[in-house]
Design a protein around this motif. Sequence first.
Motif, mmCIF file in Angstrom:
data_model
loop_
_atom_site.group_PDB
_atom_site.id
_atom_site.type_symbol
_atom_site.label_atom_id
_atom_site.label_comp_id
_atom_site.label_asym_id
_atom_site.label_seq_id
_atom_site.Cartn_x
_atom_site.Cartn_y
_atom_site.Cartn_z
ATOM 1 N N LEU A 67 0.772 -1.267 0.074
ATOM 2 C CA LEU A 67 0.160 -0.022 0.062
ATOM 3 C C LEU A 67 0.754 1.026 -0.161
ATOM 4 N N GLY A 68 2.159 1.222 0.061
ATOM 5 C CA GLY A 68 2.962 2.520 0.159
ATOM 6 C C GLY A 68 2.766 3.289 -1.018
ATOM 7 N N VAL A 69 2.722 2.879 -2.094
ATOM 8 C CA VAL A 69 2.693 3.760 -3.206
ATOM 9 C C VAL A 69 1.185 4.533 -3.044
ATOM 10 N N GLU A 70 0.112 3.818 -2.879
ATOM 11 C CA GLU A 70 -1.042 4.448 -2.431
ATOM 12 C C GLU A 70 -1.246 5.359 -1.582
ATOM 13 N N ILE A 71 -0.648 4.978 -0.477
ATOM 14 C CA ILE A 71 -0.502 5.972 0.673
ATOM 15 C C ILE A 71 0.255 7.164 0.194
#
Length: 187
Positions: free
Chosen positions: A109-113
């Motif tokens: 989820l890092g990129v979406e965060i």
Amino acid sequence: MRYATDHKQQTREKLLSSSGALAKRGGFAATGVAGLMKAIGLTGGAFYNHFPSKDDLFSEIVRRELANSPLARLVERGTDRARLKRLLDQYLSLAHLHNAEGGCPLPPLGVEIARAERPVREQAEHWLLELHQAWSETLDDPDLAWALLSQCVGALVVGRMLASEPVQAQVLDASRKLVEQVFDEVR
């Protein structure tokens, strides 16, 4: 037909659990409201009884997933170096790499965060700063705490990008060796 008094809360919990797993498996942005609701057997229109927007759901998923992350166990103050190293060994395992749905939310989820609205990023930052502070105290080195955190999350991201398990294992083994070297030097 009347629902039980806790039906709405139960449905919200099912939506959060299912959406968290879907987001970590295939990306949150790629899944529409209808798909999120279909996963728990409801129509898209029922979504708005639980969250004002899809962004609000994502914010709650991030909060919940970070709080339940394998790394969350390492936020506790007073964690000793031996325990931190053991947990990082578990984190850098093929079992964890292959369990995107049940594992740490940062790699999937890092990129979406990073692309999310400021409140979501602030929530993630707050949690990461707590983790950093705990690791800094354990390692007695704030820079090393950031480097280890980045190394571990990055190793899972790279490992999950790869198609073959032997190469995934090489990435994780190399990262575990680096962690081992760091812990040998920090003593």
